[in-house]
Design an enzyme around this catalytic site. Structure first.
Site, PDB file in Angstrom:
ATOM      1  N   TYR A  74       0.839  -1.206   0.000  1.00 29.67           N
ATOM      2  CA  TYR A  74       0.000   0.000   0.000  1.00 29.67           C
ATOM      3  C   TYR A  74       0.874   1.257   0.000  1.00 29.67           C
ATOM      4  O   TYR A  74       0.574   2.234  -0.667  1.00 29.67           O
ATOM      5  CB  TYR A  74      -0.944   0.006   1.212  1.00 29.67           C
ATOM      6  N   PHE A 126      -7.481  21.534 -24.289  1.00 28.88           N
ATOM      7  CA  PHE A 126      -7.724  20.093 -24.400  1.00 28.88           C
ATOM      8  C   PHE A 126      -8.927  19.791 -23.515  1.00 28.88           C
ATOM      9  O   PHE A 126      -9.102  20.394 -22.467  1.00 28.88           O
ATOM     10  CB  PHE A 126      -6.501  19.243 -24.020  1.00 28.88           C
ATOM     11  N   THR A 127      -9.736  18.833 -23.957  1.00 29.65           N
ATOM     12  CA  THR A 127     -11.048  18.582 -23.325  1.00 29.65           C
ATOM     13  C   THR A 127     -10.974  18.433 -21.801  1.00 29.65           C
ATOM     14  O   THR A 127     -11.598  19.198 -21.065  1.00 29.65           O
ATOM     15  CB  THR A 127     -11.675  17.324 -23.947  1.00 29.65           C
ATOM     16  N   ASP A 217       1.824  20.593 -20.297  1.00 25.25           N
ATOM     17  CA  ASP A 217       1.102  19.335 -20.478  1.00 25.25           C
ATOM     18  C   ASP A 217       2.063  18.440 -21.250  1.00 25.25           C
ATOM     19  O   ASP A 217       2.196  18.520 -22.468  1.00 25.25           O
ATOM     20  CB  ASP A 217      -0.213  19.534 -21.241  1.00 25.25           C
ATOM     21  N   LYS A 260       0.355   7.566 -23.273  1.00 31.70           N
ATOM     22  CA  LYS A 260       0.757   7.881 -24.638  1.00 31.70           C
ATOM     23  C   LYS A 260       2.223   7.510 -24.855  1.00 31.70           C
ATOM     24  O   LYS A 260       2.510   6.368 -25.201  1.00 31.70           O
ATOM     25  CB  LYS A 260       0.524   9.371 -24.932  1.00 31.70           C
ATOM     26  N   ARG A 384     -13.051  15.573 -33.633  1.00 35.94           N
ATOM     27  CA  ARG A 384     -12.393  16.645 -32.883  1.00 35.94           C
ATOM     28  C   ARG A 384     -12.888  17.960 -33.489  1.00 35.94           C
ATOM     29  O   ARG A 384     -12.213  18.611 -34.258  1.00 35.94           O
ATOM     30  CB  ARG A 384     -10.860  16.547 -32.970  1.00 35.94           C
ATOM     31  N   PHE A 451     -18.790  14.618 -25.884  1.00 36.49           N
ATOM     32  CA  PHE A 451     -18.400  13.780 -27.031  1.00 36.49           C
ATOM     33  C   PHE A 451     -18.300  12.300 -26.683  1.00 36.49           C
ATOM     34  O   PHE A 451     -18.477  11.451 -27.536  1.00 36.49           O
ATOM     35  CB  PHE A 451     -17.076  14.275 -27.623  1.00 36.49           C
TER      36      PHE A 451
HETATM   37  N1  F0G Z   1      -3.615  16.103 -22.186  1.00 34.51           N
HETATM   38  C1  F0G Z   1      -3.562  15.724 -23.475  1.00 34.51           C
HETATM   39  C2  F0G Z   1      -2.819  16.558 -24.467  1.00 34.51           C
HETATM   40  C3  F0G Z   1      -4.204  14.548 -23.879  1.00 34.51           C
HETATM   41  O1  F0G Z   1      -4.137  14.176 -25.155  1.00 34.51           O
HETATM   42  C4  F0G Z   1      -4.907  13.772 -22.922  1.00 34.51           C
HETATM   43  C5  F0G Z   1      -5.626  12.579 -23.315  1.00 34.51           C
HETATM   44  C6  F0G Z   1      -4.926  14.212 -21.589  1.00 34.51           C
HETATM   45  C7  F0G Z   1      -4.265  15.380 -21.266  1.00 34.51           C
HETATM   46  C8  F0G Z   1      -5.670  13.467 -20.531  1.00 34.51           C
HETATM   47  O2  F0G Z   1      -5.023  12.285 -20.216  1.00 34.51           O
HETATM   48  O3  F0G Z   1      -6.648  10.515 -20.900  1.00 34.51           O
HETATM   49  O4  F0G Z   1      -4.739  10.029 -19.378  1.00 34.51           O
HETATM   50  O5  F0G Z   1      -6.644  11.353 -18.581  1.00 34.51           O
HETATM   51  N2  F0G Z   1      -5.881  12.326 -24.494  1.00 34.51           N
HETATM   52  C9  F0G Z   1      -6.542  11.148 -25.015  1.00 34.51           C
HETATM   53  C10 F0G Z   1      -6.731  11.301 -26.491  1.00 34.51           C
HETATM   54  C11 F0G Z   1      -7.781  10.767 -24.294  1.00 34.51           C
HETATM   55  O6  F0G Z   1      -7.390  10.430 -27.078  1.00 34.51           O
HETATM   56  O7  F0G Z   1      -6.190  12.237 -27.084  1.00 34.51           O
HETATM   57  P1  F0G Z   1      -5.821  10.973 -19.743  1.00 34.51           P
END
Ligand code: F0G
Length: 459
Positions: A74, A126-127, A217, A260, A384, A451
């Protein structure tokens, strides 16, 4: 670097995962059941899955071996310390706060640095990043260069921050009303476009002169480092690791999705240099993620991520990764398919407005294109555009982004050249039928990150 063909895989295949070949009729039914949203398809009904490069990559034998060495204590897992060492070796920040994935880190940073009402400039939203900034009471403001919004602009660093736009925000809002600036490297929604070292340095100087923190980021920082190496003067002889160190050195902290660059299926982290900032994030990580030495990951996942991080900053690995995107990009470009130019790092973006000029953005042009590509050839991509952009939290109006694209995202080490040939053939066939297509209407709209779960009907 050698002159070896960059498309030639620097690995061989040890295990395979069968995929299903389906008929168009089957896919039309599956698409309808999924509400014409590729996120709602069952993965087993997809032949080539280019939805995302997130968590969908192939780990190495070394990473899988690491999975067996998970220390699932843990507290104080040895894998945490391996991860900390790897992060310091690759990025150089003083503190590591592990999280279950990138958005976990975004929550920690947003909560630590944003006071309600403050502005958060960034090089295109970014979303999940913007969502967490808004949940913490912040307001995102886009300060990316104009070129990023133009699919035809060929600038080599289309992800750059526009220093004039950033300075204008500082002047108009006052430095104390700015929580921090986020620099995304590479810029996902701009088409995986990189940011130059010179720009990161200049943004950092301007921000720090005004007492504003810079948060990277770093989700695809190694890809960005590769582009700096091949496109920016003075970096050709530097390693990806050295370039990453320099980029991070201009910033105060980072969020990173480990899913990634590092080839892992799950994981992420926040990192920073300031002790109080780290303490704040560590006090929240135990509430929202898990103990500060696992942050929502199993020990084995931290080990896979530590190993993946060290592997990914290999120049040959990264050159092959980008070569796969370029290969698909070139096939489509030669056939006259309208693309976001130049080719970015993690995928190929099709300009849906130019593909379907007869479908207005209000009828979800890119959403329809993503759906049609699936129906035509079993390839899954991601919208997108207006659906991803969501609504303004204050006015409730839909954001209408200039870029209305679909993304063919390339998972790392997963698909071969013939898979990309199939993708291109299917899209070229659809392009011939493009005039026949009509738009969509949204029949279910979730409140946040719509989305992922929105449903549509054909007009
Ligand atoms: N920042 C960027 C630039 C991203 O592309 C993503 C995720 C995140 C933050 C968030 O990271 O998914 O680990 O919580 N991108 C994925 C995509 C979902 O399909 O581009 P996460």
């Amino acid at each position: 670097m050698s002159t070896f063909n960059p498309m030639a895989e620097p690995y061989k295949i040890k295990m395979v995962e069968p995929v299903k070949i389906t008929t168009r009729e089957f896919r039309q039914n599956a698409a309808k059941e999924a509400g014409y949203n590729t996120f709602l398809l069952r993965s087993e009904d997809v032949y080539i899955d280019l939805l995302t490069d997130s968590g969908t990559n192939a780990m190495s034998e070394n990473q899988w071996a690491g999975i067996m060495l998970g220390d699932e204590a843990y507290a104080g897992s040895k894998n945490y310390y391996h991860l900390e060492d790897a992060m310091k070796e690759c990025y150089g920040y003083k503190h590591l706060v592990p999280t279950h994935q990138g958005r976990g880190a975004e929550q920690l940073v947003s909560k630590a640095l944003i006071s309600p009402g403050q502005w958060v400039p960034g090089n295109m939203y970014f979303t999940t990043t913007r969502e967490h900034q808004e949940l913490a009471g912040g307001q995102f403001v886009d300060v990316i260069v104009d070129a990023a919004h133009d699919p035809l602009d060929e600038s080599p660093f289309k992800g750059n921050v526009d220093l004039n736009k950033f300075e204008k925000v500082i002047k108009e809002q006052g430095a104390k009303n700015i929580a921090y600036i986020t620099i995304g490297v590479t810029v996902n929604l701009a088409g995986g476009q990189p940011v130059s070292m010179q720009n990161i340095r200049e943004v950092s100087e301007l921000a720090h002169k005004n007492g504003i923190k810079v948060i990277l980021d770093a989700t695809r920082a190694m890809e960005n480092a590769y582009f700096i190496k091949v496109r920016e003067k003075g970096y050709a002889a530097k390693s990806i690791k050295e370039i990453c160190h320099e980029m991070c050195g201009y910033t105060d902290g980072a969020t990173c999705s480990g899913k990634k660059d590092f080839h892992t299926n799950i994981g992420g982290f926040a990192a920073c240099n300031d002790d109080d900032f780290a303490t704040h994030m560590r006090s929240n990580v135990v509430v929202y993620e898990g103990l500060q030495t696992y942050g929502g990951m199993a020990g084995r996942d931290m080990e896979a991520m530590a190993r993946g991080m060290l592997e990914a900053c290999d120049d040959v690995c990264m050159r092959h990764r980008v070569a796969q995107s370029e290969y698909l990009w070139n096939l489509l470009d030669k056939a006259g398919i309208p693309l976001v130019r130049p080719c970015g790092g993690h995928g190929v973006f099709i300009d849906a407005r130019a593909f379907y000029p007869q479908i207005p953005q209000e009828q979800y042009t890119a959403q329809k294109l993503a759906n049609d590509i699936y129906e035509y050839c079993g390839v899954r991509s991601m919208e997108r555009g207006i659906v991803s952009a969501g609504r303004d939290k204050v006015t409730g109006h839909e954001h209408k982004p200039k870029l209305e694209t679909i993304r063919l995202t390339i998972p790392r080490r997963v698909y071969t050249q013939s898979h990309f040939d199939v993708v291109a053939e299917g899209i070229i066939e659809l392009y011939k039928d493009r005039d026949k297509m009509k738009g969509l209407k949204m029949v279910y709209e979730p409140k946040a990150l719509r989305f992922f779960q929105a449903r549509f009907e054909k007009l």
